[in-house]
Write a protein that holds these residues in place. Structure first.
Motif, short mmCIF file in Angstrom:
data_model
loop_
_atom_site.label_atom_id
_atom_site.label_comp_id
_atom_site.label_asym_id
_atom_site.label_seq_id
_atom_site.Cartn_x
_atom_site.Cartn_y
_atom_site.Cartn_z
N ALA A 143 45.86 29.37 42.13
CA ALA A 143 46.88 28.57 41.61
C ALA A 143 48.08 28.56 42.88
N LEU A 144 48.37 29.75 43.21
CA LEU A 144 49.65 29.97 44.23
C LEU A 144 49.17 29.57 45.50
N ALA A 145 48.14 29.70 45.61
CA ALA A 145 47.38 29.29 47.28
C ALA A 145 47.35 27.79 47.32
N MET A 146 46.96 27.03 46.26
CA MET A 146 47.10 25.60 46.10
C MET A 146 48.65 25.12 46.16
N ARG A 198 55.98 25.20 46.89
CA ARG A 198 56.22 25.62 48.01
C ARG A 198 57.58 25.48 48.54
N ALA A 199 57.92 26.35 49.55
CA ALA A 199 59.27 26.11 50.26
C ALA A 199 59.39 24.62 50.78
N GLY A 200 60.70 24.18 50.57
CA GLY A 200 60.95 22.97 50.98
C GLY A 200 60.48 21.79 49.85
N HIS A 201 59.91 22.27 48.75
CA HIS A 201 59.45 21.21 47.75
C HIS A 201 60.77 20.70 47.05
N PRO A 202 60.50 19.15 46.97
CA PRO A 202 61.76 18.64 45.89
C PRO A 202 62.31 19.50 44.87
N MET A 247 58.06 31.52 48.42
CA MET A 247 57.83 30.24 47.66
C MET A 247 59.21 29.97 46.88
N HIS A 248 59.31 28.97 46.31
CA HIS A 248 60.47 28.71 45.38
C HIS A 248 60.10 28.82 44.03
N SER A 249 60.55 29.77 43.36
CA SER A 249 60.27 29.96 42.11
C SER A 249 61.60 29.37 40.95
N PHE A 250 61.24 28.85 39.68
CA PHE A 250 62.08 28.27 38.75
C PHE A 250 61.89 28.62 37.26
#
Length: 296
Positions: free
Chosen positions: A229-232, A173-177, A254-257
């Motif tokens: 999975a993305l919704a969760m 999610r956006a803002g995730h560590p 969302m944040h992807s890496f």
């Protein structure tokens, strides 16, 4: 060297399909005696009896069973080559085409594919079927026009064309560590994860790659599709690992890496039965799918 009589291939295909000289003769509009002479020529050419008496009927020899799998596609290809080309009037085309693929492909490529097809042939409708009943028989019997996904075990006659390659990435999610600093294998493994498996498997290639480094991730829940999975992940601190190209739109905001472990890229392909090779409408459909997949 004497050239083989290729007409024998057509007779062989019918004989092995019917398993009867009389039925094969009716289908080919020959007399039973002429069909018997053709069978004799086939036996001489192949060096095998092909069909042998069993009670009141005939049964195929092992060599005939092997030839049955090979001769069908050869005859279909020959018929396609000799079939006159048809002019395709897309504006009057009124068909429903079934594409069997996963939900990720439908969500990412479906809207553009529908728009592309509607621009050429407004009378065409698409039916997206789930992949839970994947089998080559559906392609052979025209219950499915195109299969789109990772090509696994298929019938020997199925045509395959690669569309694009995809790799797995991590999404939070956006803002995730994980949005701050590098995501190392140790940091990734220490997080809480969502596993995606239609068959309910708890471990997959990512877990094997982590295991090779002496690491193990904690999976808190399992879902059957990448959208779930993305919704969760969007509504929690859980980590989803999903294919990159299949989820561009679904990952918006969302944040992807990149995954910190090596996983094998997958090739997404298009599969169809050769009986549809020469059909102009089917060729157009495949061109539309290919165009939509390579345009991004």
């Amino acid at each position: 060297m004497t050239s083989p009589d290729l007409n024998l291939l057509f007779a062989l295909d019918v004989l092995l399909a019917e398993g009867s000289v009389a039925r094969a003769a009716r289908r080919l509009r020959l007399s039973p005696s002429a069909m018997s002479r053709t069978l004799a020529r086939l036996r001489e050419a192949t060096g095998d009896p092909l069909l042998v008496r069993a009670g009141r009927g005939l049964v195929a020899t092992p060599r005939a069973e092997e030839l049955r799998r090979q001769v069908g596609p050869v005859v279909q290809d020959a018929e396609a080559l000799l079939r006159p080309a048809e002019l395709l009037d897309l504006s009057s085309l009124d068909n429903v085409y079934t594409l069997r693929t996963n939900e990720g492909f439908v969500e990412e490529f479906g809207p553009r594919l529908v728009a592309r097809i509607e621009a050429d042939a407004p009378g065409v409708r698409l039916r997206f079927a789930p992949k839970s009943d994947k089998d080559a028989m559906s392609l052979r019997e025209a219950a499915v026009d195109l299969e789109i996904g990772v090509a696994g075990e298929t019938g020997p006659e199925v045509r395959i064309q690669a569309l694009f390659r995809d790799r797995f990435i991590g999404v939070v999610r956006a803002g995730h560590p994980f949005g701050e600093g590098p995501v190392t294998p140790e940091r990734y493994a220490a997080g809480r994860h969502i596993s995606v498996s239609r068959r309910g498997r708890e471990r997959g290639p990512i877990d094997e790659a982590l295991s090779a480094l002496g690491l193990q991730r904690t999976v808190l829940c399992m879902v059957s599709g990448f959208s779930a999975a993305l919704a969760m992940a969007r509504g929690s601190d859980l980590i989803a690992s999903v294919p990159e190209r299949h989820t561009v739109g679904a990952r918006a905001g969302m944040h992807s890496f990149p995954l910190p472990v090596a996983t094998v890229e997958v090739t997404i392909s298009m599969l169809w039965h050769p009986r549809l090779d020469a059909d102009p409408a089917q060729r157009w459909l495949r061109d539309c799918v290919r165009e939509v997949c390579v345009s991004r």
